[in-house]
Scaffold this active site. Structure first.
Site, PDB file in Angstrom:
ATOM      1  N   SER A   1       0.827  -1.202   0.000  1.00  0.00           N
ATOM      2  CA  SER A   1       0.000   0.000   0.000  1.00  0.00           C
ATOM      3  C   SER A   1       0.861   1.252   0.000  1.00  0.00           C
ATOM      4  CB  SER A   1      -0.901   0.018   1.238  1.00  0.00           C
ATOM      5  OG  SER A   1      -1.434   1.314   1.380  1.00  0.00           O
TER       6      SER A   1
ATOM      7  N   HIS B   1      -1.092  -1.241  -4.300  1.00  0.00           N
ATOM      8  CA  HIS B   1      -2.380  -0.928  -3.690  1.00  0.00           C
ATOM      9  C   HIS B   1      -2.475   0.583  -3.479  1.00  0.00           C
ATOM     10  CE1 HIS B   1      -5.923  -2.129  -1.291  1.00  0.00           C
ATOM     11  NE2 HIS B   1      -5.589  -1.151  -0.461  1.00  0.00           N
TER      12      HIS B   1
ATOM     13  N   ASP C   1      -4.751   3.632  -2.080  1.00  0.00           N
ATOM     14  CA  ASP C   1      -5.837   3.936  -1.146  1.00  0.00           C
ATOM     15  C   ASP C   1      -6.356   5.355  -1.352  1.00  0.00           C
ATOM     16  OD1 ASP C   1      -6.078   1.573   0.613  1.00  0.00           O
ATOM     17  OD2 ASP C   1      -3.979   1.998   1.056  1.00  0.00           O
TER      18      ASP C   1
ATOM     19  N   MET D   1      -9.131   8.123  -0.312  1.00  0.00           N
ATOM     20  CA  MET D   1     -10.068   8.432   0.789  1.00  0.00           C
ATOM     21  C   MET D   1     -10.679   9.812   0.569  1.00  0.00           C
ATOM     22  SD  MET D   1      -7.708   7.282   3.980  1.00  0.00           S
ATOM     23  CE  MET D   1      -6.825   5.721   3.982  1.00  0.00           C
TER      24      MET D   1
ATOM     25  N   HIS E   1      -8.192   0.968  -4.248  1.00  0.00           N
ATOM     26  CA  HIS E   1      -9.146   0.778  -3.148  1.00  0.00           C
ATOM     27  C   HIS E   1      -9.800   2.122  -2.853  1.00  0.00           C
ATOM     28  CE1 HIS E   1      -9.623  -0.233   1.438  1.00  0.00           C
ATOM     29  NE2 HIS E   1     -10.779  -0.144   0.820  1.00  0.00           N
TER      30      HIS E   1
ATOM     31  N   MET F   1     -12.102   4.361  -0.887  1.00  0.00           N
ATOM     32  CA  MET F   1     -12.848   4.563   0.364  1.00  0.00           C
ATOM     33  C   MET F   1     -13.604   5.877   0.227  1.00  0.00           C
ATOM     34  SD  MET F   1      -9.789   3.216   2.788  1.00  0.00           S
ATOM     35  CE  MET F   1      -8.608   3.327   1.459  1.00  0.00           C
TER      36      MET F   1
ATOM     37  N   MET G   1     -11.568  -6.057   4.844  1.00  0.00           N
ATOM     38  CA  MET G   1     -10.805  -5.127   5.690  1.00  0.00           C
ATOM     39  C   MET G   1     -10.544  -5.782   7.043  1.00  0.00           C
ATOM     40  SD  MET G   1     -10.152  -2.563   3.856  1.00  0.00           S
ATOM     41  CE  MET G   1      -9.232  -1.735   5.163  1.00  0.00           C
TER      42      MET G   1
ATOM     43  N   GLY H   1      -9.261   3.848   6.810  1.00  0.00           N
ATOM     44  CA  GLY H   1      -8.989   5.268   7.035  1.00  0.00           C
ATOM     45  C   GLY H   1      -7.544   5.575   7.387  1.00  0.00           C
ATOM     46  N   PHE H   2      -6.853   4.609   7.946  1.00  0.00           N
ATOM     47  CA  PHE H   2      -5.496   4.893   8.419  1.00  0.00           C
ATOM     48  C   PHE H   2      -4.585   3.679   8.243  1.00  0.00           C
ATOM     49  CE2 PHE H   2      -8.606   7.283  10.780  1.00  0.00           C
ATOM     50  CZ  PHE H   2      -8.140   8.589  10.644  1.00  0.00           C
TER      51      PHE H   2
ATOM     52  N   ASP I   1      -6.683  -6.650   3.968  1.00  0.00           N
ATOM     53  CA  ASP I   1      -6.058  -5.319   4.039  1.00  0.00           C
ATOM     54  C   ASP I   1      -6.171  -4.755   5.450  1.00  0.00           C
ATOM     55  OD1 ASP I   1      -5.172  -2.722   3.577  1.00  0.00           O
ATOM     56  OD2 ASP I   1      -6.848  -2.163   2.279  1.00  0.00           O
ATOM     57  N   GLY I   2      -5.007  -4.491   6.059  1.00  0.00           N
ATOM     58  CA  GLY I   2      -4.978  -3.809   7.351  1.00  0.00           C
ATOM     59  C   GLY I   2      -4.266  -4.617   8.409  1.00  0.00           C
ATOM     60  N   GLY I   3      -3.183  -4.046   8.927  1.00  0.00           N
ATOM     61  CA  GLY I   3      -2.463  -4.692  10.027  1.00  0.00           C
ATOM     62  C   GLY I   3      -1.739  -5.967   9.627  1.00  0.00           C
TER      63      GLY I   3
ATOM     64  N   GLY J   1       1.052  -2.042   4.189  1.00  0.00           N
ATOM     65  CA  GLY J   1       1.588  -0.692   4.109  1.00  0.00           C
ATOM     66  C   GLY J   1       2.736  -0.514   5.080  1.00  0.00           C
TER      67      GLY J   1
HETATM   68  C1  DX5 Z   1      -6.561   1.464   5.396  1.00  0.00           C
HETATM   69  C2  DX5 Z   1      -6.055   1.156   4.010  1.00  0.00           C
HETATM   70  C3  DX5 Z   1      -4.968   0.174   3.995  1.00  0.00           C
HETATM   71  C4  DX5 Z   1      -3.734   0.615   4.729  1.00  0.00           C
HETATM   72  C5  DX5 Z   1      -2.995  -0.608   5.145  1.00  0.00           C
HETATM   73  O1  DX5 Z   1      -7.665   2.270   5.307  1.00  0.00           O
HETATM   74  O2  DX5 Z   1      -7.101   0.607   3.229  1.00  0.00           O
HETATM   75  O3  DX5 Z   1      -4.646  -0.241   2.677  1.00  0.00           O
HETATM   76  O4  DX5 Z   1      -2.911   1.439   3.958  1.00  0.00           O
HETATM   77  O5  DX5 Z   1      -1.982  -0.202   5.965  1.00  0.00           O
HETATM   78  P1  DX5 Z   1      -1.286  -1.146   7.037  1.00  0.00           P
HETATM   79  O6  DX5 Z   1      -0.742  -2.336   6.275  1.00  0.00           O
HETATM   80  O7  DX5 Z   1      -0.239  -0.266   7.574  1.00  0.00           O
HETATM   81  O8  DX5 Z   1      -2.345  -1.539   8.029  1.00  0.00           O
HETATM   82 ZN    ZN Z   2      -6.510  -0.344   1.286  1.00  0.00          ZN
END
Ligand code: DX5
Ligand code: ZN
Length: 217
Positions: free
Chosen positions: A7, A32, A34, A36, A65, A67, A136, A141-142, A176-178, A198
């Site tokens: 990401s 990827h 993102d 927003m 992606h 959002m 997700m 968002g972050f 996606d995420g963490g 990311g």
């Molecule tokens: C969150 C994004 C993710 C994010 C993943 O809203 O959709 O793609 O960038 O970041 P990490 O891998 O740091 O959780």
């Molecule tokens: Zn994403």
């Protein structure tokens, strides 16, 4: 084989060229992106001009992606920015079936994304139309949030839905995420095909090596 989609949200936007060059050289399968809007999620990232720059610099497919609310408004603009995959949130789209068809007619792969609180069951009447589902594993968002473990159960039930319909290999599962080495391994074990990462990639002193480690899962 596990696919990896780093990401760019965690890239250094002052040195985006350098970070995209690194991804081009790396084992990443796609990039990827993102987007927003500050309405669907409580953050604003970047929009079409930045995506156009990424398209020019990247040698790999763009996994976009969105959002944003009502993503059907932007199908053609997303295609014109070079997206290979357009991910739209089920929660942001009233006429999901129509927009999925519009994405495919525009020549992109169609993916539907689910928030952590949205059940996989929501997809049972559209799964056959989808090229990919993005689950997700954080609230969107972050970057750099903590992995929500319950997502693993959702990956398993989605895997069952896909395999029981004979869609294996046709409809893929992205998470996606963490994602890091530990959560990534659990996600692959549960049935995920594609890992988005990311912070795990870009916080490493050697991002290429971090990507290679995820690829090996
Ligand atoms: C969150 C994004 C993710 C994010 C993943 O809203 O959709 O793609 O960038 O970041 P990490 O891998 O740091 O959780
Ligand atoms: Zn994403």
């Amino acid at each position: 084989m596990t696919l990896v989609s780093p990401s760019l949200l965690s890239a250094d936007f002052g040195q985006l060229d350098r970070d995209i060059d690194m991804l081009n050289r790396s084992q990443a399968d796609m990039l990827h992106i993102d987007v927003m809007d500050g309405v669907f999620v409580p953050n604003i990232s970047f929009g079409f001009p930045v995506m156009k720059f990424i398209e020019r610099a990247a040698s790999k497919p763009l996994d976009v992606h969105l959002m944003i609310v009502d993503p059907g408004r932007y199908v053609n603009q997303v295609r014109d920015c070079g997206a290979a995959i357009m991910n739209i949130h089920a929660e942001a789209c009233t006429h999901l079936h129509r927009v999925v068809q519009q994405i495919k007619q525009a020549g992109m792969k169609a993916a539907v994304t689910l928030n952590p609180s949205t059940p996989v069951m929501m997809l049972q009447d559209i799964i056959e139309d989808l090229d990919m589902v993005l689950l997700m594993s954080v609230n969107p968002g972050f970057a750099a949030q903590k992995f929500i473990t319950h997502t693993l159960a959702k990956v398993k039930s989605l895997r069952e839905m896909i395999d029981s319909r004979g869609l294996t290999g046709q409809t893929t599962i992205e998470i996606d995420g963490g994602i890091n080495l530990q959560t990534g391994a659990l996600a692959v074990e549960a049935g995920a095909d594609i890992l988005v990462a990311g912070n795990y990639v870009f916080a490493d002193q050697d991002p290429e090596a971090a990507i290679a480690r995820l690829k090996a899962l």
